[in-house]
Scaffold this motif. Structure first.
Motif, short mmCIF file in Angstrom:
data_model
loop_
_atom_site.label_atom_id
_atom_site.label_comp_id
_atom_site.label_asym_id
_atom_site.label_seq_id
_atom_site.Cartn_x
_atom_site.Cartn_y
_atom_site.Cartn_z
N ALA A 1 2.14 7.10 7.13
CA ALA A 1 3.30 6.55 6.44
C ALA A 1 3.95 7.72 5.72
O ALA A 1 3.30 8.39 4.91
N TYR A 2 5.21 7.99 6.04
CA TYR A 2 5.85 9.20 5.53
C TYR A 2 7.26 8.92 5.04
O TYR A 2 7.90 7.94 5.44
N ARG A 3 7.73 9.79 4.16
CA ARG A 3 9.12 9.77 3.72
C ARG A 3 9.70 11.16 3.96
O ARG A 3 9.23 12.13 3.34
N LEU B 1 0.80 -1.22 0.00
CA LEU B 1 0.00 0.00 0.00
C LEU B 1 0.83 1.27 0.00
O LEU B 1 0.38 2.31 -0.46
N VAL B 2 2.04 1.21 0.56
CA VAL B 2 2.92 2.38 0.62
C VAL B 2 4.32 1.95 0.20
O VAL B 2 4.64 0.75 0.23
N PRO B 3 5.18 2.88 -0.19
CA PRO B 3 6.56 2.53 -0.56
C PRO B 3 7.27 1.83 0.59
O PRO B 3 7.04 2.13 1.77
N ARG B 4 8.13 0.88 0.27
CA ARG B 4 8.82 0.11 1.30
C ARG B 4 9.69 0.98 2.20
O ARG B 4 9.93 0.65 3.36
N PHE C 1 -5.16 16.02 1.45
CA PHE C 1 -3.73 16.02 1.70
C PHE C 1 -3.00 14.71 1.39
O PHE C 1 -1.80 14.73 1.12
N CYS C 2 -3.67 13.57 1.45
CA CYS C 2 -2.98 12.30 1.23
C CYS C 2 -4.00 11.19 1.06
O CYS C 2 -5.20 11.39 1.28
N ASP D 1 2.54 9.56 2.52
CA ASP D 1 1.98 8.62 1.56
C ASP D 1 0.57 8.16 1.95
O ASP D 1 -0.25 7.90 1.07
N MET D 2 0.32 8.06 3.25
CA MET D 2 -0.97 7.53 3.68
C MET D 2 -1.24 7.90 5.13
O MET D 2 -0.31 7.97 5.94
#
Length: 205
Positions: free
Chosen positions: A41-43, A21-24, A139-140, A117-118
């Motif tokens: 979930a953030y980068r 669902l989100v980047p690894r 926003f996300c 991301d989520m």
């Protein structure tokens, strides 16, 4: 971290393990925004976070400051006398590190510190969880995680699909993606969007 917060983080981490669902490389953090607790979930933008830490720069949470910064190109000097009277007043309130003033010019240094991301909202009731998740719509991407069997599953699926909210259920170690979340598409950059990132960023580890 409080036990309840750790449990929420573990639930979302467990839900993500079998799903794509989100980047690894995304990290998880429990935050409170819009009066709602959510696991995001953030980068992070590592370079921007390090720059802010080195400059001792506080979070940018005033809308007028963000509005001014958004009107300035990143890293390019702009003549200070080209700013309006209102913008020059706001300029005086910019915190250290947000911009550099030199030789009659102003150069913006600050940029958005993270990408979200989520937002995952947990709940035993999908109705209340979806209501809270909808607050993150501009926003996300959003996903609701419900522990246990869904009551009125058809209604839950219909509403989640209509609003583009992901719907996951957890029963023991079993995870079911009932409705996948709709990918978030940013149609324009706004002060509210940047402020959301700042409000989240100040709570990140």
């Amino acid at each position: 971290m409080p036990v309840v917060a750790r449990e929420q983080m573990d639930v979302v981490a467990g839900a993500l393990a079998p799903c794509d669902l989100v980047p690894r490389e995304a990290k998880l953090a429990l935050v409170e925004v819009f009066g709602t607790e959510a696991v995001v979930a953030y980068r992070p933008d590592v370079r921007e976070r390090e720059r802010r830490a080195a400059d001792g720069m506080p979070p940018l949470t005033r809308p007028d400051l963000l509005d001014l910064l958004m009107s300035l190109p990143l890293g390019e000097p702009v003549p200070a006398d080209s700013l309006s009277e209102r913008e020059r007043r706001v300029l005086k309130a910019l915190p250290k590190g947000a911009a550099v003033r030199r030789s009659g010019t102003i150069t913006r240094r600050a940029t958005q510190p993270a990408h979200i991301d989520m937002a995952f909202v947990l709940g035993r009731s999908w109705e209340s969880a979806m209501e809270k998740a909808e607050r993150f719509t501009p926003f996300c991407s959003r996903t609701v995680v419900v522990e246990g069997a869904l009551r009125r599953k058809d209604d839950a699926v219909l509403r989640a699909d209509f609003f583009g909210i992901g719907l996951l259920t957890l029963q023991g170690d079993s995870v079911e993606v009932v409705v996948p979340p709709r990918p978030f598409v940013r149609r324009r950059h706004t002060v509210a969007g940047w402020k959301f990132l700042e409000d989240v960023h100040r709570q990140l580890p």
